[in-house]
Design a protein around this motif. Structure first.
Motif, PDB file in Angstrom:
ATOM      1  N   GLU A 138       0.822  -1.210   0.000  1.00 16.99           N
ATOM      2  CA  GLU A 138       0.000   0.000   0.000  1.00 16.99           C
ATOM      3  C   GLU A 138       0.857   1.261   0.000  1.00 16.99           C
ATOM      4  N   ASP A 139       2.029   1.232   0.652  1.00 12.20           N
ATOM      5  CA  ASP A 139       2.893   2.410   0.684  1.00 12.20           C
ATOM      6  C   ASP A 139       3.837   2.480  -0.514  1.00 12.20           C
ATOM      7  N   LYS A 140       3.705   1.543  -1.459  1.00  9.82           N
ATOM      8  CA  LYS A 140       4.463   1.522  -2.716  1.00  9.82           C
ATOM      9  C   LYS A 140       5.963   1.297  -2.511  1.00  9.82           C
ATOM     10  N   LYS A 141       6.331   0.677  -1.393  1.00  9.59           N
ATOM     11  CA  LYS A 141       7.753   0.479  -1.100  1.00  9.59           C
ATOM     12  C   LYS A 141       8.215  -0.969  -1.191  1.00  9.59           C
TER      13      LYS A 141
ATOM     14  N   SER B 250       0.823 -19.350  -4.221  1.00  8.51           N
ATOM     15  CA  SER B 250       0.268 -18.430  -5.214  1.00  8.51           C
ATOM     16  C   SER B 250      -0.363 -17.219  -4.551  1.00  8.51           C
ATOM     17  N   ASN B 251      -0.595 -16.199  -5.378  1.00  6.91           N
ATOM     18  CA  ASN B 251      -1.382 -15.018  -5.026  1.00  6.91           C
ATOM     19  C   ASN B 251      -0.915 -14.323  -3.739  1.00  6.91           C
ATOM     20  N   PRO B 252       0.365 -14.004  -3.606  1.00  9.06           N
ATOM     21  CA  PRO B 252       0.819 -13.336  -2.381  1.00  9.06           C
ATOM     22  C   PRO B 252       0.383 -11.875  -2.329  1.00  9.06           C
ATOM     23  N   LEU B 253       0.041 -11.419  -1.118  1.00  8.80           N
ATOM     24  CA  LEU B 253      -0.369 -10.040  -0.882  1.00  8.80           C
ATOM     25  C   LEU B 253       0.306  -9.532   0.389  1.00  8.80           C
ATOM     26  N   ILE B 254       0.561  -8.248   0.458  1.00  5.72           N
ATOM     27  CA  ILE B 254       1.151  -7.633   1.650  1.00  5.72           C
ATOM     28  C   ILE B 254       0.060  -6.918   2.432  1.00  5.72           C
ATOM     29  N   SER B 255      -0.003  -7.149   3.735  1.00  2.62           N
ATOM     30  CA  SER B 255      -0.994  -6.464   4.565  1.00  2.62           C
ATOM     31  C   SER B 255      -0.767  -4.955   4.515  1.00  2.62           C
ATOM     32  N   LEU B 256      -1.793  -4.188   4.834  1.00  2.00           N
ATOM     33  CA  LEU B 256      -1.705  -2.735   4.729  1.00  2.00           C
ATOM     34  C   LEU B 256      -0.646  -2.140   5.655  1.00  2.00           C
ATOM     35  N   ASP B 257      -0.341  -2.834   6.761  1.00  2.00           N
ATOM     36  CA  ASP B 257       0.674  -2.336   7.688  1.00  2.00           C
ATOM     37  C   ASP B 257       2.057  -2.930   7.426  1.00  2.00           C
ATOM     38  N   ASN B 258       2.198  -3.709   6.353  1.00  2.00           N
ATOM     39  CA  ASN B 258       3.473  -4.332   5.960  1.00  2.00           C
ATOM     40  C   ASN B 258       3.998  -5.345   6.973  1.00  2.00           C
ATOM     41  N   ASN B 259       3.137  -5.845   7.845  1.00  2.34           N
ATOM     42  CA  ASN B 259       3.576  -6.812   8.851  1.00  2.34           C
ATOM     43  C   ASN B 259       3.325  -8.264   8.448  1.00  2.34           C
ATOM     44  N   TYR B 260       2.445  -8.479   7.484  1.00  2.00           N
ATOM     45  CA  TYR B 260       2.078  -9.844   7.099  1.00  2.00           C
ATOM     46  C   TYR B 260       2.086 -10.002   5.583  1.00  2.00           C
ATOM     47  N   ILE B 261       2.337 -11.226   5.165  1.00  2.00           N
ATOM     48  CA  ILE B 261       2.103 -11.618   3.785  1.00  2.00           C
ATOM     49  C   ILE B 261       1.037 -12.705   3.798  1.00  2.00           C
TER      50      ILE B 261
ATOM     51  N   VAL C  30      -9.026  -5.952   1.198  1.00  3.11           N
ATOM     52  CA  VAL C  30      -9.899  -4.775   1.266  1.00  3.11           C
ATOM     53  C   VAL C  30      -9.043  -3.567   1.651  1.00  3.11           C
ATOM     54  N   LYS C  31      -9.060  -2.534   0.827  1.00  2.00           N
ATOM     55  CA  LYS C  31      -8.175  -1.388   1.055  1.00  2.00           C
ATOM     56  C   LYS C  31      -8.901  -0.144   1.556  1.00  2.00           C
ATOM     57  N   ASP C  32     -10.213  -0.153   1.537  1.00  2.00           N
ATOM     58  CA  ASP C  32     -10.961   1.027   1.978  1.00  2.00           C
ATOM     59  C   ASP C  32     -12.221   0.606   2.726  1.00  2.00           C
ATOM     60  N   GLY C  33     -12.782   1.560   3.459  1.00  2.00           N
ATOM     61  CA  GLY C  33     -14.082   1.350   4.068  1.00  2.00           C
ATOM     62  C   GLY C  33     -14.064   0.618   5.390  1.00  2.00           C
ATOM     63  N   GLU C  34     -15.240   0.121   5.767  1.00  2.23           N
ATOM     64  CA  GLU C  34     -15.448  -0.517   7.076  1.00  2.23           C
ATOM     65  C   GLU C  34     -14.534  -1.705   7.298  1.00  2.23           C
ATOM     66  N   PHE C  35     -14.261  -2.482   6.248  1.00  2.00           N
ATOM     67  CA  PHE C  35     -13.485  -3.708   6.395  1.00  2.00           C
ATOM     68  C   PHE C  35     -12.044  -3.546   5.915  1.00  2.00           C
ATOM     69  N   ARG C  36     -11.541  -2.345   5.948  1.00  2.00           N
ATOM     70  CA  ARG C  36     -10.179  -2.069   5.495  1.00  2.00           C
ATOM     71  C   ARG C  36      -9.170  -2.977   6.213  1.00  2.00           C
ATOM     72  N   GLY C  37      -8.330  -3.640   5.437  1.00  2.00           N
ATOM     73  CA  GLY C  37      -7.326  -4.531   6.005  1.00  2.00           C
ATOM     74  C   GLY C  37      -7.768  -5.977   6.103  1.00  2.00           C
TER      75      GLY C  37
END
Length: 227
Positions: free
Chosen positions: A65-68, A137-148, A183-190
């Motif tokens: 999310e922070d593009k880093k 497959s399909n790896p994602l980084i949590s919004l706080d960069n603490n989890y994959i 989910v990146k926005d709204g009530e269920f963000r993260g």
């Protein structure tokens, strides 16, 4: 030469003309990532692209999310016929993390036998259905960069979804599932969006989309039948 430049600027000012010094943009940030020919490229807001991996075996990149940070799957060519799924292949691939500030790569997780890792079982059950975590497959980084978060082979009709804690290297089985997004926005963000394979009481099966808690695997909201 200096006197000549000063003279030209003075003439421009006296004649009413304006001028400005154009600097290189400093806000050219990573805007996306793509896989091209098994290598990862970063797309920048300026429209430029930069190749950041060179193995020919990298795919499924995802930008934090922070593009880093970039997380991606690396195929090292270690494949064998599956003993768990007839006609299938077990791919002992890996998940890697790349820091865009330093361009340093780090192997986060590799396909592993269960006996070689400390797997925390969570919402799915007390026993993983096969003796390995493979076909990552399909790896994602949590919004706080603490989890994959990522997926692997598991049941005949469903994959498994895991979290990997980048702070303590703990891997947890979150849920069964056949798709994974964040989910990146709204009530269920993260939280996570997954597809679960379920069965009607009267017979037959369907896939349903849910928002789930990434810590417990608990269903927070049903989104609808996806298949």
């Amino acid at each position: 030469m200096k006197r000549f430049i000063i003279l030209i600027i003075s003439v421009l000012i006296l004649s009413g003309c304006s001028y400005k010094i154009v600097k290189n943009p400093t806000d050219d940030r990573a805007d996306g990532v793509i896989n091209r020919g098994g290598n990862i490229f970063v797309k920048y807001s300026s429209g430029n692209e930069k190749q950041v991996t060179f193995t020919g075996g990298d795919s499924q990149p995802s930008l934090s999310e922070d593009k880093k940070l970039i997380v991606f799957v690396r195929d090292i060519g270690d494949k064998v016929p599956s003993i768990d799924f007839a006609g299938g292949t077990t791919n002992y691939n890996q998940i890697w993390l790349l820091n865009l500030d330093t361009l340093v790569e780090k192997k986060v997780f590799k396909s592993s036998d269960l006996k070689d890792i400390n797997l925390l079982l969570n919402a799915v059950g007390e026993k993983f259905p096969i003796d390995k975590i493979a076909n990552l497959s399909n790896p994602l980084i949590s919004l706080d960069n603490n989890y994959i978060y990522f997926m692997s082979l598991a049941w005949v009709t469903s994959g498994a979804i895991f979290s990997y804690n980048l702070n303590d290297n703990q891997i947890k089985l979150i849920s069964d599932g056949n798709s994974l997004s964040l989910v990146k926005d709204g009530e269920f963000r993260g939280d996570l969006i997954i597809s679960r394979h379920k069965y009607y009481e009267e017979g037959g099966a369907y896939d349903n989309d849910y928002i789930i808690d990434p810590n417990t695997g608990k269903e927070l909201k049903m989104l609808g039948v996806s298949n």
